[in-house]
Motif scaffolding. Structure first.
Motif, mmCIF file in Angstrom:
data_model
loop_
_atom_site.group_PDB
_atom_site.id
_atom_site.type_symbol
_atom_site.label_atom_id
_atom_site.label_comp_id
_atom_site.label_asym_id
_atom_site.label_seq_id
_atom_site.Cartn_x
_atom_site.Cartn_y
_atom_site.Cartn_z
ATOM 1 N N GLU A 125 -4.589 -3.979 5.966
ATOM 2 C CA GLU A 125 -4.485 -4.963 4.890
ATOM 3 C C GLU A 125 -4.919 -6.355 5.348
ATOM 4 O OE1 GLU A 125 -0.436 -4.193 3.502
ATOM 5 O OE2 GLU A 125 -1.333 -3.229 1.748
ATOM 6 N N ASN B 175 -20.357 -6.994 -0.418
ATOM 7 C CA ASN B 175 -19.956 -7.582 -1.689
ATOM 8 C C ASN B 175 -20.109 -9.107 -1.721
ATOM 9 O OD1 ASN B 175 -19.356 -5.115 -2.834
ATOM 10 N ND2 ASN B 175 -17.217 -5.166 -2.221
ATOM 11 N N LYS C 289 -16.949 -5.273 2.587
ATOM 12 C CA LYS C 289 -16.646 -6.655 2.271
ATOM 13 C C LYS C 289 -17.885 -7.531 2.423
ATOM 14 C CE LYS C 289 -12.653 -9.605 2.997
ATOM 15 N NZ LYS C 289 -11.482 -9.831 3.828
ATOM 16 N N ASN D 121 -8.550 -6.182 4.096
ATOM 17 C CA ASN D 121 -8.694 -6.083 2.642
ATOM 18 C C ASN D 121 -7.290 -6.001 2.047
ATOM 19 O OD1 ASN D 121 -9.138 -5.407 -0.039
ATOM 20 N ND2 ASN D 121 -10.857 -4.069 0.431
ATOM 21 N N GLN D 122 -6.880 -7.062 1.357
ATOM 22 C CA GLN D 122 -5.530 -7.114 0.784
ATOM 23 C C GLN D 122 -5.390 -6.234 -0.456
ATOM 24 O OE1 GLN D 122 -7.343 -10.116 1.252
ATOM 25 N NE2 GLN D 122 -6.459 -10.438 3.275
ATOM 26 N N HIS D 123 -6.501 -5.707 -0.935
ATOM 27 C CA HIS D 123 -6.480 -4.942 -2.181
ATOM 28 C C HIS D 123 -6.467 -3.432 -1.964
ATOM 29 C CE1 HIS D 123 -7.156 -8.765 -4.088
ATOM 30 N NE2 HIS D 123 -8.238 -8.941 -3.346
ATOM 31 N N VAL D 124 -6.044 -2.973 -0.795
ATOM 32 C CA VAL D 124 -5.966 -1.534 -0.545
ATOM 33 C C VAL D 124 -4.864 -0.979 -1.445
ATOM 34 C CG1 VAL D 124 -5.478 0.256 1.149
ATOM 35 C CG2 VAL D 124 -6.758 -1.758 1.833
ATOM 36 N N ILE D 125 -5.208 0.026 -2.242
ATOM 37 C CA ILE D 125 -4.261 0.593 -3.202
ATOM 38 C C ILE D 125 -3.386 1.649 -2.542
ATOM 39 C CG2 ILE D 125 -4.028 1.874 -5.364
ATOM 40 C CD1 ILE D 125 -6.826 0.601 -6.102
ATOM 41 N N VAL E 76 -9.579 1.787 -2.338
ATOM 42 C CA VAL E 76 -9.702 0.351 -2.589
ATOM 43 C C VAL E 76 -10.342 0.205 -3.967
ATOM 44 C CG1 VAL E 76 -9.829 -0.316 -0.162
ATOM 45 C CG2 VAL E 76 -11.915 0.231 -1.363
ATOM 46 N N PRO E 77 -10.154 -0.936 -4.619
ATOM 47 C CA PRO E 77 -10.711 -1.084 -5.969
ATOM 48 C C PRO E 77 -12.207 -0.755 -6.030
ATOM 49 C CG PRO E 77 -9.263 -2.908 -5.470
ATOM 50 C CD PRO E 77 -9.418 -2.115 -4.200
ATOM 51 N N MET F 3 0.852 -1.180 0.000
ATOM 52 C CA MET F 3 0.000 0.000 0.000
ATOM 53 C C MET F 3 0.896 1.240 0.000
ATOM 54 S SD MET F 3 -2.575 1.476 3.006
ATOM 55 C CE MET F 3 -2.497 -0.009 3.899
#
Length: 97
Positions: A28, A96, A93, A31-35, A60-61, A1
């Motif tokens: 993270e 979704n 999360k 959510n492992q996809h934190v930009i 996040v995406p 990140m």
């Protein structure tokens, strides 16, 4: 990140910046996809005790999460802001799934 820190109207010390970075990196786990994260540390002009403001924008995406808290210390404000973001991540999360 990727983390960007901005301290407005003062110079933040390395200890504070490291504290916030460590806390943000723990997000993270949820959510492992934190930009990226953008942190704004601001001193309010008020003379009251709770004049430290922390704002964090988390990317996040497909979504941008935001939280802002005002407390007596930047550490406390950062803690509360990151907790609010953690709740938002968990809620997103669950939504979704």
């Amino acid at each position: 990140m990727e983390i960007q820190m901005h301290s407005i109207h003062f110079k933040a010390d390395k200890k504070l910046l490291d504290f916030i970075s460590d806390k943000l990196n723990k997000l993270e786990q949820f959510n492992q996809h934190v930009i990226s994260a953008e942190v704004f540390l601001r001193l309010d002009k008020d003379r009251e005790k709770e004049n430290k403001i922390t704002e964090i924008k988390l990317l996040v995406p497909g979504k941008e999460l935001f939280a802002k808290r005002k407390c007596k210390s930047f550490e406390e404000a950062a803690d509360e802001t990151i907790d609010a973001l953690k709740k938002q991540i968990i809620k997103e999360k669950e939504k979704n799934q």
